[in-house]
Enzyme design. Structure first.
Site, short mmCIF file in Angstrom:
data_model
loop_
_atom_site.label_atom_id
_atom_site.label_comp_id
_atom_site.label_asym_id
_atom_site.label_seq_id
_atom_site.Cartn_x
_atom_site.Cartn_y
_atom_site.Cartn_z
N CYS A 2 0.85 -1.18 0.00
CA CYS A 2 0.00 0.00 0.00
C CYS A 2 0.89 1.25 0.00
O CYS A 2 1.90 1.29 0.70
CB CYS A 2 -0.94 0.10 1.18
N ARG A 27 3.89 -0.25 -4.77
CA ARG A 27 3.65 -0.82 -3.44
C ARG A 27 2.33 -1.60 -3.37
O ARG A 27 2.02 -2.22 -2.36
CB ARG A 27 3.61 0.30 -2.40
N TRP A 73 -2.72 -2.71 -1.68
CA TRP A 73 -2.44 -4.13 -1.85
C TRP A 73 -3.34 -4.82 -0.84
O TRP A 73 -3.14 -4.67 0.36
CB TRP A 73 -0.96 -4.41 -1.58
N ASN A 99 -1.86 1.86 5.75
CA ASN A 99 -0.96 0.84 5.22
C ASN A 99 -0.55 -0.04 6.39
O ASN A 99 0.08 0.45 7.32
CB ASN A 99 0.27 1.51 4.59
N GLY A 100 -0.93 -1.30 6.35
CA GLY A 100 -0.56 -2.20 7.44
C GLY A 100 -1.71 -3.14 7.74
O GLY A 100 -2.64 -3.30 6.94
N GLU A 484 17.40 -17.75 -7.84
CA GLU A 484 17.01 -16.39 -8.21
C GLU A 484 16.42 -16.37 -9.63
O GLU A 484 15.43 -15.69 -9.89
CB GLU A 484 18.22 -15.46 -8.09
N LYS A 488 12.65 -15.10 -10.55
CA LYS A 488 12.39 -14.04 -11.53
C LYS A 488 11.40 -14.52 -12.59
O LYS A 488 10.47 -13.80 -12.93
CB LYS A 488 13.68 -13.63 -12.26
N GLU A 491 7.75 -14.79 -11.14
CA GLU A 491 7.00 -13.58 -10.83
C GLU A 491 6.73 -12.71 -12.04
O GLU A 491 5.75 -11.99 -12.06
CB GLU A 491 7.67 -12.77 -9.70
N HIS A 507 17.27 -36.55 -7.20
CA HIS A 507 16.50 -37.03 -6.06
C HIS A 507 15.02 -36.67 -6.14
O HIS A 507 14.35 -36.56 -5.12
CB HIS A 507 17.12 -36.51 -4.76
N LYS A 606 5.95 -4.28 -4.27
CA LYS A 606 7.40 -4.13 -4.16
C LYS A 606 7.88 -4.23 -2.72
O LYS A 606 8.89 -4.84 -2.42
CB LYS A 606 7.78 -2.76 -4.75
O1 M6R Z 1 12.88 -5.16 0.02
P1 M6R Z 1 13.37 -6.53 0.31
O2 M6R Z 1 14.68 -6.84 -0.33
O3 M6R Z 1 13.40 -6.84 1.78
O4 M6R Z 1 12.29 -7.48 -0.34
C1 M6R Z 1 12.35 -8.87 -0.23
C2 M6R Z 1 11.42 -9.55 -1.21
O5 M6R Z 1 10.10 -9.14 -1.00
C3 M6R Z 1 11.80 -9.25 -2.66
O6 M6R Z 1 13.11 -9.60 -2.93
C4 M6R Z 1 10.87 -10.01 -3.62
O7 M6R Z 1 11.09 -11.39 -3.52
C5 M6R Z 1 11.06 -9.51 -5.06
N1 M6R Z 1 9.78 -9.40 -5.70
C6 M6R Z 1 11.91 -10.41 -5.88
O8 M6R Z 1 12.06 -9.97 -7.19
#
Ligand code: M6R
Length: 611
Positions: A2, A27, A73, A99-100, A484, A488, A491, A507, A606
């Protein structure tokens, strides 16, 4: 999660609020709303993106000098017009954004329902708002006092901004656990989840702390704690330009941020790494060097991509510094009763510096006496402020929801940190130390060279855009890069992807392999190369499609793989910073080919400021 914006001052509030919301949309983007005060409240809100709200209310009466806005969000209640913020209190006098999460909202709602209140939304926010209003009416107090009393009963996390028709130029704000920045202008104030809504107006900002309440008027900012004692606002100068949060000619922030990496990695190394002199200057490490040298254990705490950076750091620090490292998901660590001993150091890694799980995890560890070292991108963020020491990644604002440049910044900082500690502990030879400094210094140029071949990645992405699943495999230093790469792709393209250590594939995951399954190997030249070549053979023997990230000059893997991405030669500790780049591009181009909104993929946000 948010985004919240506010403005009070002589300017028209709406353009500032709506532009601010566009900047904070990363956000959360389930619904949007604004509340404007001008002879009463004008509230406009809608399910969907900021631009949709903007179109819908075009031509309406938007005149006001005091307003708030929210981009959501969803937590409590589906994304819908009625669950969109701002919410208006039962009397119609108060409007609030939040927000929260208010954890005890059900109990508060029951109390209010018993008193005859009804609710138009399913949100915890509307409950808190009416709880505040109820206190104001029953206690015959002003809004500020009612907020204070209400927040003492609330459990959970919040930033709230309130408008009150009785005080048409005042915004009341309070924070616990979610970020709030107040920009101080000339006879005007700006509020935001981060500083982006105020960048063109002021560089003077106040970061509001937990349990603080702000009474914000055009020419006055009063900060108080929940005990009603005044606190002197501490003004910080912002060091961000507007251009840093714009697309700069790229189609998407994600692409811009991928292409910025030669310069962001350079910025991260600049002023710290001097390969000629053989020095690494990091005051955060230097100030704590005895702790690091004596550390019995380093515990890394992070989420998502930052967790992958932590995992790679485990391999590097254990190799170079001979300090045991444990890597913890912040969300698990915070709820366990972890054993933290004297001499342990907690390293928290976070792009945003606001991730709720990471923040609370380190708060708990701090209560137990641990030393907290923060590796954070957003300057002035909560994790940066709570840490005992730390190092910024200096990647600049990262707006795309998928973390790219922040990740390579984290790897650069963590590698420098490992080298510095190893040098101090004398667990690295001078020759290897010097070689790694030179290798690190050369990374920006090598990343630049990889990006010049982005067109090749785009063609390969087209071939695999229809895949339903994908496997990412790597060994040793490249295993975290496999994780990683899979994250990527998931998402940004909504393709189900799994990362595994390449040898672990036998395995279980090998059962998935058939002629339709793309298997992406991160197989640069390192001490595991022969082993991973065998793993590639095992996949080919089962007709899997092999895509491999390999080192230029490799003449073995191109003969086996269906497609390859080349990266320049590098030491195996440094190579992951290179091999991650084609995988970022791959997920971007697959996402684009599938028509995904890569900067704002579905269901994500984000900055994850809820648990
Ligand atoms: O702001 P942060 O690095 O603490 O965020 C952690 C994760 O939320 C963040 O890396 C998330 O997994 C991303 N969408 C990955 O691309």
């Amino acid at each position: 999660m948010c985004g919240i914006v506010g403005y009070t001052g002589p300017k028209e509030a709406y353009p500032i609020v709506i532009t601010g919301l566009k900047r904070l949309e990363y956000r959360g983007y389930d619904s949007t709303g604004v509340a404007l005060l001008d002879n009463g409240l004008k509230v406009y809100k809608k399910k969907g993106r900021v631009s949709e709200l903007e179109q819908t209310i075009f031509g309406k009466d938007l005149h006001s000098h005091c307003g708030i806005g929210h981009t959501r969000w969803a937590t409590h209640g589906e994304p819908s017009d009625r669950n969109a913020h701002p919410h208006v209190s039962a009397s119609g006098k108060l409007a609030m954004i939040h927000n929260g999460i208010i954890e005890n909202y059900a109990q508060l709602k029951q109390e209010l329902t018993n008193k005859g209140y009804t609710f138009t939304s399913e949100t915890d926010t509307e409950v808190l708002l009416n709880f505040i209003e109820d206190i104001r009416e029953n206690n015959q107090c002003d809004l500020e006092e009612a907020v204070r009393v209400a927040l003492k009963r609330v459990t959970g996390a919040y930033v709230i901004l309130l408008l009150d028709t009785d005080n048409p130029d005042t915004i009341i704000a309070a924070r616990k656990g979610s970020p709030l920045v107040i920009g101080v202008g000339n006879g005007e104030h700006f509020l935001g989840s981060d500083a982006s809504p105020m960048l063109e107006y002021t560089k003077d900002v106040v970061y509001v702390n937990d349990y603080e309440l702000a009474i914000v008027k055009p020419d006055e900012l009063i900060l108080k704690n929940l005990g009603n004692e005044k606190i002197t606002p501490f003004i910080t100068k912002l060091d961000i330009e507007l251009a840093a949060i714009e697309k700069g000619g790229y189609d998407h922030f994600m692409l811009k941020e991928i292409f910025e990496q030669p310069s962001t990695i350079h910025d991260c190394l600049r002023g710290r790494l001097d390969a000629d002199a053989g020095t690494i200057t990091m005051s955060g490490i230097q100030n704590n060097i005895e702790h690091f040298k004596e550390a019995n254990r380093i515990i890394m705490v992070a989420c998502g991509t930052s967790w992958h950076a932590a995992l790679l750091a485990e391999y590097i620090i254990e190799e170079l510094c001979r300090i045991p490292v444990e890597v913890e998901y912040a969300s698990e660590f915070r709820y366990r009763n972890p054993v933290i001993n004297k001499g342990d150091i907690i390293v928290a890694i976070s792009q945003s510096g606001e991730t709720a799980d990471t923040l609370v995890a380190i708060e708990r560890a701090k209560e137990n006496g641990a030393i907290i070292f923060g590796i954070v991108n957003v300057v002035g963020s909560s994790i940066a402020r709570i840490s005992d020491g730390g190092a910024y990644t200096h990647a600049g604002p990262e707006i795309g929801v998928a973390s790219t440049k922040a990740f390579t910044g984290q790897l650069a900082v963590l590698t420098m940190m490992a080298l510095k500690i190893a040098k101090e502990k004398k667990t690295i030879s001078e020759e290897r130390y010097r070689k790694l400094l030179l290798e690190l210094e050369a990374v920006p140029e090598k990343v630049d060279a990889i990006l010049k071949n982005a067109g090749d990645v785009k063609k390969i992405a087209e071939k695999y855009k229809s895949a339903g699943d994908a496997l990412f495999l790597g060994r040793g230093y490249n295993f975290p890069i496999a994780l990683e790469g899979a994250l990527k792709l998931k998402e940004i393209s909504y393709i189900h992807a799994e990362g595994y250590p390449a040898a672990e594939m036998k395995h279980g995951p090998i059962a998935l392999v058939d002629e339709n399954l793309p298997v992406i190997f991160i197989a640069t030249q390192d001490s595991y190369h022969e082993k991973i070549v065998s793993n590639i053979q095992e996949i080919k023997a089962r007709k899997g499609k092999v895509i491999a990230v390999i080192t230029e000059g490799d003449d073995i893997i191109p003969g086996m793989a269906d497609d390859v991405f080349y990266v320049p030669p590098a030491d195996e500790i440094i190579a992951p910073m290179l091999s991650t780049i084609p995988l970022q591009l791959l997920s971007y181009y697959v996402g684009i080919a599938k028509g995904v909104d890569v900067d704002k993929p579905r269901n994500l946000a984000k900055s994850v400021t809820v648990e």
